[in-house]
Design a protein around this motif. Structure first.
Motif, mmCIF file in Angstrom:
data_model
loop_
_atom_site.group_PDB
_atom_site.id
_atom_site.type_symbol
_atom_site.label_atom_id
_atom_site.label_comp_id
_atom_site.label_asym_id
_atom_site.label_seq_id
_atom_site.Cartn_x
_atom_site.Cartn_y
_atom_site.Cartn_z
ATOM 1 N N LYS A 16 0.834 -1.205 0.000
ATOM 2 C CA LYS A 16 0.000 0.000 0.000
ATOM 3 C C LYS A 16 0.871 1.259 0.000
ATOM 4 C CE LYS A 16 -3.724 2.266 2.636
ATOM 5 N NZ LYS A 16 -3.026 3.542 2.891
ATOM 6 N N ILE A 17 1.882 1.280 0.850
ATOM 7 C CA ILE A 17 2.783 2.440 0.912
ATOM 8 C C ILE A 17 3.544 2.587 -0.394
ATOM 9 C CG2 ILE A 17 4.810 3.403 2.063
ATOM 10 C CD1 ILE A 17 3.830 2.001 4.628
ATOM 11 N N LYS B 29 2.709 1.686 -3.393
ATOM 12 C CA LYS B 29 1.838 2.166 -4.471
ATOM 13 C C LYS B 29 1.678 3.676 -4.405
ATOM 14 C CE LYS B 29 -2.426 0.895 -6.829
ATOM 15 N NZ LYS B 29 -3.553 -0.086 -6.856
ATOM 16 N N GLU B 30 1.563 4.203 -3.193
ATOM 17 C CA GLU B 30 1.450 5.658 -3.030
ATOM 18 C C GLU B 30 2.752 6.353 -3.395
ATOM 19 O OE1 GLU B 30 0.411 5.836 1.061
ATOM 20 O OE2 GLU B 30 -1.682 5.219 0.757
ATOM 21 N N GLU B 31 3.856 5.807 -2.966
ATOM 22 C CA GLU B 31 5.156 6.444 -3.176
ATOM 23 C C GLU B 31 5.630 6.369 -4.624
ATOM 24 O OE1 GLU B 31 7.259 8.081 -0.745
ATOM 25 O OE2 GLU B 31 5.228 8.142 0.078
ATOM 26 N N LYS C 123 3.792 6.593 -7.262
ATOM 27 C CA LYS C 123 3.048 7.606 -8.031
ATOM 28 C C LYS C 123 2.592 7.135 -9.407
ATOM 29 C CE LYS C 123 6.108 10.940 -7.941
ATOM 30 N NZ LYS C 123 6.725 12.299 -7.978
ATOM 31 N N ARG D 66 10.516 9.937 -5.922
ATOM 32 C CA ARG D 66 10.296 10.252 -4.510
ATOM 33 C C ARG D 66 11.571 10.039 -3.683
ATOM 34 N NH1 ARG D 66 4.861 10.146 -2.485
ATOM 35 N NH2 ARG D 66 3.803 11.759 -3.707
#
Length: 342
Positions: free
Chosen positions: A8-9, A11-13, A15, A98
């Protein structure tokens, strides 16, 4: 740490540069190179998984193998598993930016070291890519392997000397990077190497030399005849030439052609410990894992990388016991069952 949170983290990072798909098979990112996908149609990415999927494991449980030994020694370094972190670079244009190059490769090298194995670093158009990898390896007392692009001879020789100063376990050249257009666009062209040029590179360093990007038996022979200590059977993750075969499809013939000449590594499509065992049964001594560890690095830092490597090791050990395989240093091809039609 748990896998769901890590993914989950990540996927966010990442982008959208990597969708962190349920199955990392190159479908969602086909043609996204730069990015995390395969070149063109993405066929050469997906076919790595398909080639591994063409083999099944023969389950055996009437034997005396009660536990599995996943340890081995490579390039003089004792390792807990035959699974290395593959060289990866280009955080800004492949992974969303990132992290800095140094942060990313530090997480890979540190995580691999914590898991008891070796991490590799790469080279690219930005000097920070190679510099960051060497710094990360030096910070772990040389516990890593830098790979150099097939640049001009003088440039390669200069980078070989720098690799030696890091105390690295070995050094490699990813000759499969010969078609990377971004290098030429940045004024640092790469190209294929003649056998004589390759031999000159091997002879110019005191480190064990690895040739990555071998996909045919004749080129495997050329690499070892040039003095290489190891080869990596690899199509560069499908990122340089569309429509190549998968690594698992060509590995057996390559392994037969160069048996006993040196170390045989392979990468492409490893998503489980069972995949690792298949590659060992097909003739490899160890495997390299790439894209899954990007998710580990972005989702959980060095701890995330170590977590995923240890998960692969545990899966490998379980598959070994259930096929009657006592050690990764002696894996029989008889544990494999080709899918009907092969």
């Amino acid at each position: 740490m748990d896998l769901a949170t890590l993914r989950k983290i990540a996927k966010e990072e990442l982008k959208g540069y990597c969708r962190v798909c349920p199955v990392c098979d190159g479908r969602a990112c086909a043609g996204e190179a730069p990015g995390m996908g395969g070149m063109g149609t993405g066929s050469a990415f997906g076919v790595n998984l398909a080639a591994l999927g063409a083999y099944h494991l023969n389950m055996r449980t009437l034997h005396d193998v009660k536990s599995a030994d996943t340890s081995l020694t490579l390039f003089g370094r004792p390792l807990t598993m035959p699974i290395l972190a593959a060289p990866m670079t280009g955080v800004a244009y492949n992974m969303g930016g990132r992290l800095t190059e140094r942060d990313f490769i530090g997480r890979i090298i540190d995580g691999a070291t914590a898991a008891g194995t070796l991490g590799c670093c790469g080279d690219g158009a930005d000097p920070a890519m190679f510099d960051s990898g060497l710094a990360a390896i030096a910070a772990q007392n040389g516990h890593g392997i830098p790979f150099i692009k097939p640049r001009g001879q003088e440039a390669v020789l200069a980078l070989l000397k720098r690799a030696e100063t890091s105390g690295a376990a070995a050094v490699g050249m990813d000759v499969d990077g010969a078609g990377l257009a971004v290098m030429a666009l940045k004024g640092q062209p790469v190209s294929p190497k003649t056998p004589a040029e390759l031999a000159a590179c091997v002879q110019a360093t005191t480190l064990p030399f690895i040739v990555k990007g071998i996909m045919t038996p004749d080129e495997a022979v050329i690499a070892f005849d040039a003095g290489a200590a190891a080869i990596v059977v690899s199509n560069h993750g499908g990122r340089v030439l569309d429509h190549t075969p998968g690594a698992a499809a060509v590995l057996p013939a390559i392994a037969r052609a160069v048996a006993g000449k040196g170390v045989i590594l392979v990468d492409g499509g490893v998503r489980s410990g069972a995949d690792v065992l298949k590659y060992l049964a097909l003739g490899a001594d160890a495997v390299l894992v790439g894209r899954p560890l990007v998710v580990g690095a972005f989702g959980g830092g060095a701890e995330g990388v170590a977590f995923l490597l240890q998960q692969l090791q545990a899966q490998l050990a379980a598959a070994m016991v259930l096929t009657g395989t006592a050690s990764v240093r002696d894996v029989s091809p008889a544990i494999l069952s080709p899918r009907p039609g092969l």
